[in-house]
Design an enzyme around this catalytic site. Sequence first.
Site, PDB file in Angstrom:
ATOM      1  N   ASP A 185      14.827  -9.399  34.738  1.00 30.19           N
ATOM      2  CA  ASP A 185      15.250  -7.979  35.336  1.00 30.19           C
ATOM      3  C   ASP A 185      17.014  -8.666  35.405  1.00 30.19           C
ATOM      4  O   ASP A 185      17.613  -8.326  37.023  1.00 30.19           O
ATOM      5  CB  ASP A 185      14.752  -8.694  37.052  1.00 30.19           C
ATOM      6  CG  ASP A 185      14.677  -9.720  38.060  1.00 30.19           C
ATOM      7  OD1 ASP A 185      15.262 -10.942  37.310  1.00 30.19           O
ATOM      8  OD2 ASP A 185      14.444  -9.393  38.485  1.00 30.19           O
ATOM      9  N   HIS A 191      30.736 -16.770  10.936  1.00 35.21           N
ATOM     10  CA  HIS A 191      29.946 -16.194  12.368  1.00 35.21           C
ATOM     11  C   HIS A 191      29.357 -17.653  13.081  1.00 35.21           C
ATOM     12  O   HIS A 191      28.031 -17.452  13.768  1.00 35.21           O
ATOM     13  CB  HIS A 191      29.111 -15.161  12.371  1.00 35.21           C
ATOM     14  CG  HIS A 191      30.195 -14.365  12.008  1.00 35.21           C
ATOM     15  ND1 HIS A 191      29.537 -12.690  11.800  1.00 35.21           N
ATOM     16  CD2 HIS A 191      31.778 -13.499  11.749  1.00 35.21           C
ATOM     17  CE1 HIS A 191      30.646 -12.192  11.326  1.00 35.21           C
ATOM     18  NE2 HIS A 191      31.679 -12.638  11.156  1.00 35.21           N
ATOM     19  N   ASP A 199      37.731 -19.482  16.158  1.00 36.42           N
ATOM     20  CA  ASP A 199      38.114 -17.386  15.774  1.00 36.42           C
ATOM     21  C   ASP A 199      37.996 -16.337  17.515  1.00 36.42           C
ATOM     22  O   ASP A 199      36.589 -17.135  17.314  1.00 36.42           O
ATOM     23  CB  ASP A 199      37.193 -17.141  14.835  1.00 36.42           C
ATOM     24  CG  ASP A 199      37.426 -15.845  15.328  1.00 36.42           C
ATOM     25  OD1 ASP A 199      37.949 -14.256  15.484  1.00 36.42           O
ATOM     26  OD2 ASP A 199      36.980 -14.993  14.013  1.00 36.42           O
ATOM     27  N   ASP A 252      42.222 -10.693  18.252  1.00 37.00           N
ATOM     28  CA  ASP A 252      40.846 -11.054  17.422  1.00 37.00           C
ATOM     29  C   ASP A 252      42.303 -12.601  16.863  1.00 37.00           C
ATOM     30  O   ASP A 252      42.825 -12.028  15.713  1.00 37.00           O
ATOM     31  CB  ASP A 252      40.947 -10.141  16.758  1.00 37.00           C
ATOM     32  CG  ASP A 252      39.398 -10.845  15.324  1.00 37.00           C
ATOM     33  OD1 ASP A 252      39.416 -11.986  15.602  1.00 37.00           O
ATOM     34  OD2 ASP A 252      39.319  -9.991  14.564  1.00 37.00           O
ATOM     35  N   HIS A 307      35.435 -12.923   2.305  1.00 29.05           N
ATOM     36  CA  HIS A 307      34.565 -11.937   3.499  1.00 29.05           C
ATOM     37  C   HIS A 307      36.501 -10.677   3.407  1.00 29.05           C
ATOM     38  O   HIS A 307      37.601 -11.284   1.532  1.00 29.05           O
ATOM     39  CB  HIS A 307      35.172 -11.968   4.967  1.00 29.05           C
ATOM     40  CG  HIS A 307      36.067 -13.144   5.235  1.00 29.05           C
ATOM     41  ND1 HIS A 307      37.597 -12.758   4.897  1.00 29.05           N
ATOM     42  CD2 HIS A 307      35.827 -14.602   5.299  1.00 29.05           C
ATOM     43  CE1 HIS A 307      38.122 -13.621   5.706  1.00 29.05           C
ATOM     44  NE2 HIS A 307      37.403 -15.003   5.666  1.00 29.05           N
ATOM     45  N   HIS A 361      40.421  -5.754   9.411  1.00 28.92           N
ATOM     46  CA  HIS A 361      39.356  -4.711   9.849  1.00 28.92           C
ATOM     47  C   HIS A 361      40.696  -3.537  11.308  1.00 28.92           C
ATOM     48  O   HIS A 361      41.117  -4.566  11.691  1.00 28.92           O
ATOM     49  CB  HIS A 361      38.405  -5.436  10.178  1.00 28.92           C
ATOM     50  CG  HIS A 361      38.269  -5.749  11.237  1.00 28.92           C
ATOM     51  ND1 HIS A 361      38.797  -5.930  12.620  1.00 28.92           N
ATOM     52  CD2 HIS A 361      38.528  -7.559  11.226  1.00 28.92           C
ATOM     53  CE1 HIS A 361      38.197  -7.421  13.526  1.00 28.92           C
ATOM     54  NE2 HIS A 361      38.071  -8.679  12.243  1.00 28.92           N
ATOM     55  N   HIS A 380      35.835  -4.819  15.933  1.00 31.70           N
ATOM     56  CA  HIS A 380      35.660  -4.081  14.088  1.00 31.70           C
ATOM     57  C   HIS A 380      36.615  -2.365  14.588  1.00 31.70           C
ATOM     58  O   HIS A 380      35.004  -1.714  15.142  1.00 31.70           O
ATOM     59  CB  HIS A 380      34.422  -4.624  13.695  1.00 31.70           C
ATOM     60  CG  HIS A 380      35.057  -5.959  13.703  1.00 31.70           C
ATOM     61  ND1 HIS A 380      34.068  -6.512  12.848  1.00 31.70           N
ATOM     62  CD2 HIS A 380      35.382  -6.948  13.225  1.00 31.70           C
ATOM     63  CE1 HIS A 380      33.464  -8.281  12.848  1.00 31.70           C
ATOM     64  NE2 HIS A 380      35.244  -8.220  13.447  1.00 31.70           N
ATOM     65  N   GLU A 384      43.611 -11.900   7.994  1.00 38.56           N
ATOM     66  CA  GLU A 384      42.577 -12.517   7.867  1.00 38.56           C
ATOM     67  C   GLU A 384      42.099 -13.782   6.673  1.00 38.56           C
ATOM     68  O   GLU A 384      40.717 -13.454   6.988  1.00 38.56           O
ATOM     69  CB  GLU A 384      41.278 -12.569   8.831  1.00 38.56           C
ATOM     70  CG  GLU A 384      40.226 -11.577   8.600  1.00 38.56           C
ATOM     71  CD  GLU A 384      39.579 -11.206  10.132  1.00 38.56           C
ATOM     72  OE1 GLU A 384      38.340 -12.278  10.376  1.00 38.56           O
ATOM     73  OE2 GLU A 384      39.465  -9.686  10.874  1.00 38.56           O
ATOM     74  N   TYR A 442      36.426 -21.127   2.392  1.00 39.29           N
ATOM     75  CA  TYR A 442      35.342 -22.005   2.881  1.00 39.29           C
ATOM     76  C   TYR A 442      35.124 -22.339   1.832  1.00 39.29           C
ATOM     77  O   TYR A 442      34.544 -21.898   0.983  1.00 39.29           O
ATOM     78  CB  TYR A 442      35.187 -21.390   3.429  1.00 39.29           C
ATOM     79  CG  TYR A 442      35.360 -19.934   4.103  1.00 39.29           C
ATOM     80  CD1 TYR A 442      35.665 -20.959   5.442  1.00 39.29           C
ATOM     81  CD2 TYR A 442      35.757 -18.584   3.910  1.00 39.29           C
ATOM     82  CE1 TYR A 442      36.252 -19.323   6.648  1.00 39.29           C
ATOM     83  CE2 TYR A 442      36.584 -17.965   4.602  1.00 39.29           C
ATOM     84  CZ  TYR A 442      36.603 -18.111   5.870  1.00 39.29           C
ATOM     85  OH  TYR A 442      37.175 -17.152   7.080  1.00 39.29           O
ATOM     86  N   ARG A 453      40.437 -20.258   8.327  1.00 44.75           N
ATOM     87  CA  ARG A 453      40.919 -19.013   8.355  1.00 44.75           C
ATOM     88  C   ARG A 453      42.344 -18.911   9.408  1.00 44.75           C
ATOM     89  O   ARG A 453      41.899 -20.461  10.291  1.00 44.75           O
ATOM     90  CB  ARG A 453      39.429 -18.225   8.665  1.00 44.75           C
ATOM     91  CG  ARG A 453      40.077 -16.531   9.158  1.00 44.75           C
ATOM     92  CD  ARG A 453      38.830 -16.290   9.002  1.00 44.75           C
ATOM     93  NE  ARG A 453      38.199 -15.785  10.531  1.00 44.75           N
ATOM     94  CZ  ARG A 453      37.079 -16.804  10.629  1.00 44.75           C
ATOM     95  NH1 ARG A 453      36.356 -16.957   9.430  1.00 44.75           N
ATOM     96  NH2 ARG A 453      36.605 -17.279  11.898  1.00 44.75           N
ATOM     97  N   GLU A 505      44.200 -15.842  11.509  1.00 42.74           N
ATOM     98  CA  GLU A 505      44.037 -14.207  11.472  1.00 42.74           C
ATOM     99  C   GLU A 505      44.890 -14.480  13.224  1.00 42.74           C
ATOM    100  O   GLU A 505      45.417 -14.294  13.532  1.00 42.74           O
ATOM    101  CB  GLU A 505      42.573 -13.999  12.036  1.00 42.74           C
ATOM    102  CG  GLU A 505      42.397 -12.878  13.069  1.00 42.74           C
ATOM    103  CD  GLU A 505      40.813 -12.254  13.130  1.00 42.74           C
ATOM    104  OE1 GLU A 505      39.986 -13.542  13.313  1.00 42.74           O
ATOM    105  OE2 GLU A 505      40.386 -11.198  13.132  1.00 42.74           O
TER     106      GLU A 505
HETATM  107  N1  GLY Z   1      36.399 -12.438  14.912  1.00 44.41           N
HETATM  108  C1  GLY Z   1      34.908 -11.618  14.202  1.00 44.41           C
HETATM  109  C2  GLY Z   1      36.793 -11.096  13.163  1.00 44.41           C
HETATM  110  O1  GLY Z   1      36.935 -11.491  12.746  1.00 44.41           O
HETATM  111  O2  GLY Z   1      36.457 -10.467  12.526  1.00 44.41           O
HETATM  112 MN    MN Z   2      38.613 -12.965  14.476  1.00 45.59          MN
HETATM  113 MN    MN Z   3      38.603  -9.966  12.617  1.00 43.74          MN
END
Ligand code: GLY
Ligand code: MN
Ligand code: MN
Length: 436
Positions: free
Chosen positions: A37, A241, A258, A269, A348, A352, A359, A382, A386, A404, A406
């Site tokens: 609950d 992720h 991140d 982000d 990737h 975005h 996103h 970003e 890797y 990475r 970003e």
């Molecule tokens: N944190 C998700 C991305 O960088 O797209």
């Molecule tokens: Mn990110």
């Molecule tokens: Mn991102």
Amino acid sequence: MITSKEFARRRKDLMAMIGKNAIAIVPAAAEQTRSRDTLYPYRQSSDFHYLSGFPEPEAVLVLIPGRAKGQFIVFCRERDRERETWDGYRAGPEGACEQYGADDAFPIADIDDILPGLLEGKSKVYSALGKDKDFDQRLMEWVNSIRAKARTGAVPPGEFVDLDHLLHENRLFKKPAELKLMRRAAKISAEAHCRAMRASKPGLNEYQLQAEIEHTFAMEGASFPAYTSIVGGGDNACILHYVENNQPLNDGDLVLIDAGCEYQYYAADITRTFPVNGRFSPAQKAIYELVLKAQLAGIEAARAGNHWDAPHQATVEVITAGLVKLGLLKGSVKKLIAAGAYSEFYMHRAGHWLGMDVHDVGDYKVDGEWRLLEAGMVMTIEPGIYIAPDCKKVAKKWRGIGVRIEDDVAITRRGTEVLTAGVPKTVAEIEALMAA
Ligand code: GLY
Ligand code: MN
Ligand code: MN
């Protein structure tokens, strides 16, 4: 802050797009169970918030351009002294009008009786088709209840149109008040990353750096992380992720963070990668500086008039050439790019859209072509590299390095504004901050 005038302007813009003879219907986000609950903290759907600022679940927003008795209608929970004592304040239909500018508001319990009457005679219904099965079904039931009365002269709508396309085109272009909130989200998040860099030392756990980050979010009034924070030390940085965030941070490893906050419904982000002990090793520095060079090239390409894919292509070119130079890829840069050879290490895209959702919404292609970047759009840049810990085809010194970088970038008429510039990203700046 988004003023009630701004919310009204958004509704007006959307109503002008759907035109008379149409009706738009947007349901509030449903509450979600976390365990038995206990619920997850409630977060209104971005579309619903964008059009109203109304923060409650169990609500439906209706826009009827040209309706004489009012164009903006809200269905919501009624006030209830007992429920409010337990669960918190409710605006009620009166509050929906007084505080949120609805022209008309009704109890949500009455929607089945009232909404068919509002739909009747409209030729087009705009809603987010296919997103919420239960809501789609209820919409059909409302329409069917009009069809059942056809012999009395009732005319059901004949066209169902996806609302997202129009609404999300508006959301893609950030107005000054939105950019102000995004700058604030970015600034808080940048400060949080600086705090984590200062706190880092071997022997801490990943969750302790997550706590440093989220401490700043909370202290600055940012209600939540915009997405689950990623804190990956060593090999964990190679899991895109990674959210377990429960491993010790080791001397000599990098850590990838991140994380970005949500401030008044707008997301930041940011990713930074730095040495746990404050000093990059030569191999870490080589990969890091390559990613940074790619990221700067990506930002340079993020300009009005360039197409959406230009920043991604810029990062691919720099990363491929750099990997050849370091000996991680072999062959002609041009052929390696054509064959997508970089994707073993850079799997990737470069970014975005960013806005109320991390996103964010908005089409990336128009008529089958990458769309052109325009002032008011906000995106992330970003790139990353890797190198899997078990990647046998590269020299041992490279294995398990994940980097990475970003940033959040607003396209302006004159160029770009890097919203997240408050957190350092050159090797020298990071080492200096961590040494201080
Ligand atoms: N944190 C998700 C991305 O960088 O797209
Ligand atoms: Mn990110
Ligand atoms: Mn991102």
